[in-house]
Design an enzyme around this catalytic site. Structure first.
Site, short mmCIF file in Angstrom:
data_model
loop_
_atom_site.label_atom_id
_atom_site.label_comp_id
_atom_site.label_asym_id
_atom_site.label_seq_id
_atom_site.Cartn_x
_atom_site.Cartn_y
_atom_site.Cartn_z
N HIS A 185 67.07 -26.29 45.54
CA HIS A 185 67.92 -26.71 46.42
C HIS A 185 68.53 -27.14 47.52
O HIS A 185 67.17 -26.99 48.07
CB HIS A 185 68.63 -25.41 46.26
CG HIS A 185 69.36 -24.10 47.04
ND1 HIS A 185 69.64 -24.59 47.95
CD2 HIS A 185 68.75 -22.86 46.15
CE1 HIS A 185 68.79 -23.27 48.85
NE2 HIS A 185 68.73 -21.91 47.23
N CYS A 187 64.60 -18.05 45.74
CA CYS A 187 65.19 -19.89 45.68
C CYS A 187 63.68 -20.66 46.68
O CYS A 187 62.81 -20.28 47.48
CB CYS A 187 66.24 -20.20 46.13
SG CYS A 187 67.19 -19.84 44.34
#
Length: 418
Positions: A315, A333
């Site tokens: 992201h 992440c």
């Protein structure tokens, strides 16, 4: 915060005997010319069988010939469409049968001699089941375009026990055009089952899936919940390779490197998983909420692509742009700059392969769609049915330059990330 979607799907493209109750309705063997015997035909359910599950199908066993015609009608005279199993061992109604209804099947077999034998059987389905249904979810929607690593995934809640997996797998069907056969493989606890071929799907392939589980007896206390179908296509070949040592992501399309992007992965206390995973969802905007965890936070993010059920995403992370390419600072992440994350969203598809290497922990089985995180031989061991011995990996073919990319992800609730 962990997203736990569960689904159920059933299919089989390997040889399998059909589900049927009772003894067979069969013919007597008749004498014929030497080497040209009259066909012998047996049909199930047997004449007069009652309480057949609504998932029932017409089983056929033929010697000295093959089935050349099957006609199924209900008690109002309406024709019931059915599809043959690949091995010819049965005919599966295209729609689940209705409870407390009477059906008649008329089956004809033709022998090498040209002689035919016809058998008829009439049976009655059981009343609507009062047993609790197993919740199933099929992660393969219709009218989409998926990446070449897209496994057909069915999830179950509660998980399917080992003794029931064979019956469930017999009712999972996958057809590909052009043909590219594969097999199903169960996650250890039975909460998910994946279908893939030995190699990645060829760009442009059409995949038709049916999970014909409605009313299927699963163990002694439960039944399947639904009969689901979906048809979609495979788009262009895209894969992402993320190297913790260099803190770089390589974006590869049709075998060619498009770009390298600096990343920041999980910090030592919350490391990113190493392994082969698949993009599961894509969100232009979502919220990560880890309230209740040891490290709670709530943050809005853009251009998020899910990789695991445990909350690992790729992201945009403008707050870590100074660390990208140098230091790992995320909660697990893969952080990209806002501009790079936006560019990547236009390249990837749900079903694209993502390989992460060199981090502190390995990807756990079932944490996401982990069908590619093992070798083909290991994957095939997870099938509840025999895998054809000829189903071996083949050399990777060049992608079709005319294949169309794109597709829309499934909507999903907000999830954790970092």
């Amino acid at each position: 915060m962990e997203l736990r979607g569960r689904l159920a799907l059933l299919a089989v493209t390997v040889a399998a005997a059909p589900l049927a109750l009772g003894a067979c309705t069969s013919d007597r063997k008749e004498a014929g010319p030497a080497g040209r015997a009259t066909p012998e035909l047996a049909v199930t359910p047997a004449e007069g069988t009652r309480d057949v599950p609504i998932s029932g199908e017409i089983g056929t066993v033929v010697k000295h010939g093959r089935v050349t015609a099957v006609r199924i009608t209900d008690d109002k005279g309406a024709t019931v469409d059915a599809e043959p199993r690949e091995d010819g061992s049965g005919w599966v109604p295209s729609k689940t049968l209705q409870p407390k209804r009477t059906y008649t099947a008329e089956v004809t077999a033709t022998g090498d001699s040209g002689k035919t034998v016809t058998r008829k059987t009439t049976f009655t389905t059981q009343p609507k089941s009062s047993k609790q249904a197993i919740t199933s979810t099929m992660y393969f929607a219709g009218n989409r375009t998926y990446g070449t690593a897209m496994p057909v995934t069915v999830a179950f809640d509660p998980p399917i026990p080992k003794e029931a997996r064979t019956d469930v797998q017999r009712r999972l069907f996958v057809k590909t055009d052009p043909p590219q056969p594969g097999t199903w493989s169960w996650v250890g606890d039975g909460s998910q089952v994946y279908y893939r071929a030995p190699d990645f799907w060829r760009p442009g392939t059409t995949i038709n899936v049916r999970a014909a589980l409605e009313g299927l007896p699963i163990g002694k206390e439960r039944v399947g919940d639904a009969d689901r179908r979906a048809t979609s296509k495979i788009g262009r070949q895209v894969e992402l390779e993320i190297d913790n040592a260099s803190k770089q992501m390589s974006v590869i399309q049709d075998g060619k490197l498009l770009k390298k992007l600096p990343v920041s992965l999980g910090k030592p206390s919350t490391p990113t998983s190493s392994g082969k995973m698949v993009i599961m969802e894509k969100h232009d905007f979502t919220t990560f909420d880890t309230t209740g965890s040891a490290d709670p936070y709530v943050v809005d993010v853009e251009d998020a692509q899910r990789l695991t059920w445990g909350g690992e995403f790729i992201h945009g992370a403008p707050w870590s742009e100074g660390d990208q390419g140098y230091t790992n600072v995320s909660h697990g992440c893969t952080n990209l700059s806002a501009a790079n994350a936006d560019w990547l969203m236009g390249i990837t598809q749900v079903g694209d392969l993502v390989t992460v290497k060199g981090t502190e922990v390995k990807l756990d089985e079932g944490n996401g769609w982990t069908a590619w995180n093992v070798s083909w031989d290991e994957f095939a061991k997870g099938s509840a049915l025999p895998v054809p011995p000829g189903l071996k990996p083949t050399p990777t073919q060049a992608p079709d330059p005319g294949a169309v990319a794109g597709g829309s992800p499934e909507p999903a609730p907000s999830a954790s990330g970092g």
